[in-house]
Design a protein around this motif. Structure first.
Motif, PDB file in Angstrom:
ATOM      1  N   ILE A 447       0.866  -1.187   0.000  1.00 26.34           N
ATOM      2  CA  ILE A 447       0.000   0.000   0.000  1.00 26.34           C
ATOM      3  C   ILE A 447       0.897   1.231   0.000  1.00 26.34           C
ATOM      4  O   ILE A 447       1.845   1.317   0.787  1.00 26.34           O
ATOM      5  CB  ILE A 447      -0.926   0.028   1.231  1.00 26.34           C
ATOM      6  CG1 ILE A 447      -1.783  -1.244   1.298  1.00 26.34           C
ATOM      7  CG2 ILE A 447      -1.813   1.269   1.213  1.00 26.34           C
ATOM      8  CD1 ILE A 447      -2.611  -1.341   2.576  1.00 26.34           C
ATOM      9  N   ASP A 469      -0.598  -2.743  -4.639  1.00 26.38           N
ATOM     10  CA  ASP A 469      -1.969  -3.257  -4.598  1.00 26.38           C
ATOM     11  C   ASP A 469      -2.986  -2.143  -4.389  1.00 26.38           C
ATOM     12  O   ASP A 469      -4.058  -2.154  -4.993  1.00 26.38           O
ATOM     13  CB  ASP A 469      -2.102  -4.298  -3.478  1.00 26.38           C
ATOM     14  CG  ASP A 469      -1.187  -5.482  -3.712  1.00 26.38           C
ATOM     15  OD1 ASP A 469      -1.491  -6.299  -4.599  1.00 26.38           O
ATOM     16  OD2 ASP A 469      -0.149  -5.570  -3.030  1.00 26.38           O
ATOM     17  N   ASP A 470      -2.637  -1.188  -3.523  1.00 20.09           N
ATOM     18  CA  ASP A 470      -3.568  -0.112  -3.196  1.00 20.09           C
ATOM     19  C   ASP A 470      -2.809   1.210  -3.135  1.00 20.09           C
ATOM     20  O   ASP A 470      -1.758   1.303  -2.482  1.00 20.09           O
ATOM     21  CB  ASP A 470      -4.243  -0.368  -1.846  1.00 20.09           C
ATOM     22  CG  ASP A 470      -5.052  -1.655  -1.844  1.00 20.09           C
ATOM     23  OD1 ASP A 470      -6.240  -1.598  -2.186  1.00 20.09           O
ATOM     24  OD2 ASP A 470      -4.459  -2.705  -1.515  1.00 20.09           O
ATOM     25  N   ARG A 496      -5.567  -0.564  -7.077  1.00 24.29           N
ATOM     26  CA  ARG A 496      -6.831  -0.006  -6.604  1.00 24.29           C
ATOM     27  C   ARG A 496      -6.544   1.371  -5.993  1.00 24.29           C
ATOM     28  O   ARG A 496      -5.500   1.566  -5.370  1.00 24.29           O
ATOM     29  CB  ARG A 496      -7.461  -0.920  -5.546  1.00 24.29           C
ATOM     30  CG  ARG A 496      -7.854  -2.306  -6.064  1.00 24.29           C
ATOM     31  CD  ARG A 496      -8.464  -3.148  -4.945  1.00 24.29           C
ATOM     32  NE  ARG A 496      -7.478  -3.486  -3.919  1.00 24.29           N
ATOM     33  CZ  ARG A 496      -6.740  -4.589  -3.921  1.00 24.29           C
ATOM     34  NH1 ARG A 496      -6.850  -5.461  -4.920  1.00 24.29           N
ATOM     35  NH2 ARG A 496      -5.881  -4.825  -2.934  1.00 24.29           N
ATOM     36  N   THR A 497      -7.449   2.300  -6.142  1.00 29.36           N
ATOM     37  CA  THR A 497      -7.237   3.633  -5.573  1.00 29.36           C
ATOM     38  C   THR A 497      -8.286   3.922  -4.510  1.00 29.36           C
ATOM     39  O   THR A 497      -9.438   3.485  -4.612  1.00 29.36           O
ATOM     40  CB  THR A 497      -7.283   4.723  -6.656  1.00 29.36           C
ATOM     41  OG1 THR A 497      -8.571   4.727  -7.282  1.00 29.36           O
ATOM     42  CG2 THR A 497      -6.200   4.503  -7.710  1.00 29.36           C
ATOM     43  N   HIS A 498      -7.869   4.644  -3.499  1.00 32.96           N
ATOM     44  CA  HIS A 498      -8.728   5.005  -2.372  1.00 32.96           C
ATOM     45  C   HIS A 498      -8.476   6.465  -2.015  1.00 32.96           C
ATOM     46  O   HIS A 498      -7.379   6.985  -2.225  1.00 32.96           O
ATOM     47  CB  HIS A 498      -8.418   4.142  -1.143  1.00 32.96           C
ATOM     48  CG  HIS A 498      -8.318   2.677  -1.431  1.00 32.96           C
ATOM     49  ND1 HIS A 498      -9.359   1.795  -1.273  1.00 32.96           N
ATOM     50  CD2 HIS A 498      -7.267   1.924  -1.895  1.00 32.96           C
ATOM     51  CE1 HIS A 498      -8.975   0.574  -1.599  1.00 32.96           C
ATOM     52  NE2 HIS A 498      -7.704   0.631  -1.981  1.00 32.96           N
ATOM     53  N   LEU A 700      -9.387  -0.398   4.993  1.00 31.79           N
ATOM     54  CA  LEU A 700      -8.318  -0.584   4.024  1.00 31.79           C
ATOM     55  C   LEU A 700      -7.457  -1.789   4.397  1.00 31.79           C
ATOM     56  O   LEU A 700      -7.131  -2.629   3.539  1.00 31.79           O
ATOM     57  CB  LEU A 700      -7.453   0.680   3.949  1.00 31.79           C
ATOM     58  CG  LEU A 700      -6.180   0.588   3.098  1.00 31.79           C
ATOM     59  CD1 LEU A 700      -6.533   0.482   1.620  1.00 31.79           C
ATOM     60  CD2 LEU A 700      -5.277   1.804   3.353  1.00 31.79           C
TER      61      LEU A 700
END
Length: 704
Positions: A447, A469-470, A496-498, A700
Motif C-alpha cells: 500500500i 496493490d492499493d 486499486r485507488t482510495h 483498508l
C-alpha cells in the motif's frame, strides 16, 4: 608585405613591444598601432610603421559626448576608433588585426563583424602565428568582399571560427557585443547557419547563449538555442544545448519557454540509446528529461504549474517515448497478495524516509491494536537503503533491465521485511515506494500513500505500479491529477485507488475564544510558496480599508528558500509584511509546538494556497471554532474536484474581494461569528477527526 594593425586600450609595455616588433619585421610585416595610449611613453624609434593615438574628444559635439558617458570603456574605445579617419584607413588596409589587451577585444570583434578580409586575433603570440601562416601561404588570394554584419558573422563562423582564439570568442560573444540588437541577430544567424559541424556549432552557440543571457537578452538566448539546436544532427549535443539554456532559466527562478523542447530532446536521445541497447545511457537521458520536466521551480516554488494546467498534455512526451514507457512497463508479481490472516495478528510494516509527520496517529493506533503487530521502518536510518534511494539513475536502469547489482541490493535490503510483513504501508510516493516495487514482493500486500507534492515529482514516473496493490490519496482532486498524469495508473494492472483523509487529532483543538478574536484572521503554515500568503495580505488590506480592527496572525516558520523562485517570492513577501508588522496589522507567531494554543486567538481561518492535498492547518482552525475562508485553489479550480468538493461550498471564495466580503458578513456580529464557528467545528470533528478516519484505515487494512 603583411600589414598588422594593433589596437591598444591602454599603453603597452615598451620592452614587450620592442621584442614583438623585431619578430614581426623578421616575418616581413609592417606594424601599425592605433588606440588609446600615452604618447609620451611610446618609443617612436622602435620601428612602428604607424603610431596613431585616437582623440577621445569627439568632434561630433556634446550629443556624442553624452552618448559615450553611458558606454563601458571598451565600447568608448570602439566609438572613437570608428569615428577616426586615420584608424578607419589603417583597418581597411590591414591583413591582421590584433587586440593587445582586454579593453581592445571588443573593437577587434567589431572589425571582424564588419569586414571579411583581416584575420582577427587576440594577443601578440596569436598575431605572430597568423603572420607566419600568411607568409607560408604567400600568393593565396583573399576575398575582398565586405558583407554586412549578419553575413559576416554567418560566413565567419563557418570559415574562421576554428582558428578564433578562445578568449576572443568569449569576448566577441560576450554581453558587451550582444547587448546590441545587430550583434545579437548576427550571432543568432551565425550559429544556425548551414554546413557547420556539430561540435563547432555547439561551442559557438553556448558562447552566444551565455553572452545573451549576461546581456539581459534571456528570451533571445532561448531563441538562439532553439535555432542552433534545429541544425544539430547529434541528439546528445542537441539535448545538452537546449538543457543549458533551460537550466539557466530555471536557476533564475522561472519556467523556461523551451522546457518542452529540452525535455523532448532528452527523450529522443533516450529512445535512440534504447534502440541501440545502451541501457546506462538510456537511463541517463531519461533522468535528465525527468529532472527538467519535474523540477521544483516549475511546479513547487511558483504559483502556477504547467502540469496542473494540462496534466495529460504535459506528460504526453513521456507517453510517446518508447524508453519512458519501458521504465513504467508493468512487470507484475508472481503471486497475488495474500488476504489478511484470520488466525493471528496482521503483521504491518509502516515505512517512510525521514518524514513521519503524518504517521503518528496511525502508528499509535495500530501499535495498541491487539489484532496488529506493527513495525516501523525509516529508510533514512539504514545506510544501504539510503544509498539505493539516492541513486535515481540506477532505479531507472534497473527498470530497463540493467544494473543487476541494484536489484540484488534491493533484495538484500528489503526481502527480510517483505518476508515478515503481511502488509507494507509506504508513506509518500517517492524513492522508498519505488524501491519496494523494484523487486517482486511475493504475497505481501503493498500500500502506498500519495499526498500532493509527489504528483509533481519524477518518482511516480520511475516505479512499477503493477506491484502496488492499493494507492491511497488524501483527496479526490489529487487522485484526478495523478490518474491523468502518471502512466502507471492506467491499465488492467493498475492498483486499486482510495481516498482517505489524513489522520488528525482534532478534538484537542476545540477551545473557547474571546469575542475580540473574531477580527483576527489566521494562516497556519507559510513555509512554502504554495501557501501564497501574499493573497492573504490582499484580503487583509481590503478589510482594513473599512475597519482597522482586523489583523492577520501568521503561524509557522519563515518560508524556505531552496531556489531563486522561492527566494524571489520570499523577498516580495517580506517587503509587503514589514510595514504591516510595524503598524500591528500582522502578528508573526513563528514556529510553535502548540498550534492549538495559537489558534485560540484566531477568529477566521484562511486557506490562501494555490494547491493543497488537504490543508491540515485549515482543518485544525475549523476544529478550533474559527470561521473558514478557503480560496478555490487555482491548481484545481474548474476541475471535477477541488477545494469546493473537499470543503462545504459556502467556505469557498474565488477572489480576495469575495474573501473579504465573507469575513465581513460572518464577523458582523459576535452571534453570527460564533454560529459560523460552531458549524465549522462540528463539520471538522465529524469528518476529519481520527475516530472517524481510522475506520477508513481499518477497512483498508482488514477489508471489513
Amino acid at each position: 608585405m603583411t600589414d598588422v594593425v594593433m589596437i591598444a586600450g591602454s599603453t603597452p609595455r615598451p620592452a614587450v613591444m620592442a621584442a614583438a616588433l623585431d619578430s614581426f619585421r623578421e616575418l616581413g610585416a609592417r606594424v601599425h598601432l592605433v588606440g588609446s595610449f600615452r604618447t609620451a611613453e611610446m618609443d617612436t624609434g622602435l620601428g612602428w610603421t604607424t603610431l596613431h593615438k585616437v582623440s577621445t574628444r569627439s568632434s561630433a559635439g556634446k550629443h556624442a559626448q553624452r552618448k559615450t558617458e553611458t558606454m563601458s570603456a571598451a565600447e568608448r574605445l570602439w566609438f572613437h576608433l570608428e569615428h577616426d579617419r586615420a584608424t578607419r584607413a589603417a583597418l581597411r588596409a590591414a591583413d591582421v588585426v590584433v587586440a593587445l589587451d582586454n579593453r581592445a577585444v571588443y573593437s577587434a570583434w567589431r572589425v571582424a563583424q564588419a569586414r571579411r578580409t583581416p584575420e582577427v586575433c587576440s594577443g601578440i603570440a596569436a598575431a605572430l602565428r597568423a603572420v607566419a601562416r600568411r607568409r607560408e601561404q604567400a600568393g593565396a588570394v583573399l576575398p575582398e568582399h565586405a558583407p554586412g554584419p549578419v553575413a559576416a558573422a554567418t560566413d565567419g563562423l563557418r570559415r574562421r571560427l576554428r582558428g578564433l582564439p578562445a578568449d576572443l570568442l568569449r569576448n566577441a560573444t560576450g554581453p558587451l557585443a550582444l547587448r546590441s540588437r545587430v550583434g545579437a541577430r548576427a550571432w543568432r544567424a551565425a550559429v544556425s547557419a548551414p554546413g557547420v559541424p556539430d561540435t563547432l556549432r555547439k561551442a559557438a552557440a553556448e558562447q552566444v547563449v551565455e553572452g545573451m543571457w549576461l546581456s539581459g537578452r534571456q528570451s533571445g538566448a532561448i531563441v538562439t538555442a532553439r535555432a542552433a539546436a534545429g541544425k544539430l544532427s547529434d541528439p546528445a549535443i542537441r539535448a545538452g544545448l537546449l538543457d543549458d539554456v533551460a537550466s539557466k532559466v530555471i536557476r533564475s527562478g522561472r519556467t523556461p519557454g523551451n522546457l518542452t523542447e529540452a525535455v523532448g530532446a532528452y527523450l529522443a536521445l533516450a529512445d535512440e540509446r534504447h534502440a541501440a541497447g545502451d541501457t546506462p545511457e538510456t537511463a541517463k537521458a531519461l533522468l535528465a528529461a525527468m529532472r527538467l520536466a519535474f523540477h521544483r521551480v516549475v511546479h513547487i516554488d511558483q504559483v502556477s504549474s504547467p502540469l496542473a494546467a494540462d496534466p495529460a498534455g504535459f506528460v504526453a512526451p513521456f507517453r510517446k517515448s518508447v524508453a519512458a514507457r519501458a521504465v513504467v512497463e508493468a512487470k507484475g508479481r508472481l503471486t497475488p497478495a495474500a488476504a489478511p490472516p484470520k488466525d493471528r495478528p496482521l503483521r504491518l510494516l509502516v515505512a517512510t524516509t525521514a518524514n513521519a509527520n503524518f504517521l503518528h496517529l496511525i502508528r499509535s493506533h495500530y501499535d495498541a491494536n491487539p489484532d496488529v503487530e506493527l513495525r516501523f521502518l525509516d529508510m533514512a536510518e539504514h545506510a544501504g537503503m539510503r544509498r539505493l534511494n539516492g541513486a535515481p539513475q540506477r532505479h531507472i536502469e534497473h527498470r530497463l533491465g540493467g544494473d543487476p547489482l541494484f536489484g540484488h541490493g534491493a533484495e538484500q535490503q528489503l526481502r527480510p521485511y517483505l518476508d515478515w510483513a503481511d502488509t507494507v504501508f509506504v508513506d509518500w510516493c517517492v524513492a522508498p515506494a519505488a524501491l519496494f516495487t523494484a523487486i517482486d514482493p511475493g504475497d505481501t500486500r503493498i500500500i502506498v500513500r500519495l499526498h500532493s507534492y509527489e504528483a509533481f515529482s519524477r518518482w511516480p514516473h520511475m516505479m512499477d505500479f503493477s506491484r502496488v496493490d492499493d494507492l491511497v490519496f488524501v483527496a479526490d482532486h489529487i487522485r484526478d491529477l495523478s490518474v491523468a498524469s502518471i502512466p502507471g495508473l492506467g491499465g488492467d494492472q493498475a492498483p486499486r485507488t482510495h481516498v482517505i483523509d489524513n489522520g488528525m487529532d482534532l478534538a484537542g483543538f476545540r477551545r473557547a475564544k474571546d469575542p475580540s478574536t473574531r477580527y483576527n484572521l489566521g494562516l497556519v503554515g507559510i513555509g512554502q510558496v504554495a501557501k501564497d500568503p501574499l493573497w492573504a495580505l490582499t484580503v487583509l488590506e481590503q478589510l482594513r480599508e473599512q475597519d482597522e480592527r482586523y489583523r492577520l496572525i501568521l503561524i509557522g516558520g519563515d518560508m524556505g528558500r531552496p531556489t531563486n523562485a522561492a527566494k524571489a517570492y520570499s523577498r516580495k513577501l517580506e517587503r509587503a509584511l514589514k510595514p504591516l508588522v510595524e503598524e500591528g496589522a500582522v502578528v508573526r507567531i513563528g514556529s510553535t509546538d502548540d498550534v492549538a494554543g495559537a489558534l485560540e486567538d484566531v477568529g477566521v481561518i484562511l486557506s490562501t494556497s494555490v494547491r493543497e492535498g488537504c490543508h491540515v492547518g485549515l482543518m485544525e482552525g475549523a476544529a478550533s471554532g474559527a470561521v473558514p475562508v478557503v480560496r478555490d485553489w487555482p491548481f484545481f479550480a474548474g476541475g471535477e474536484h477541488g477545494a469546493g468538493t473537499l470543503y462545504p461550498a459556502e467556505w469557498i471564495v474565488e477572489t480576495p474581494a469575495e474573501a473579504a466580503a465573507r469575513v465581513r458578513e460572518l464577523t458582523e456580529s459576535e452571534e453570527s461569528w460564533r454560529n459560523a464557528g460552531k458549524l465549522a467545528t462540528e463539520h471538522a470533528l465529524t469528518t476529519w477527526d481520527w475516530p472517524v478516519v481510522r475506520l477508513d484505515f481499518d477497512r483498508l487494512l482488514f477489508g471489513s
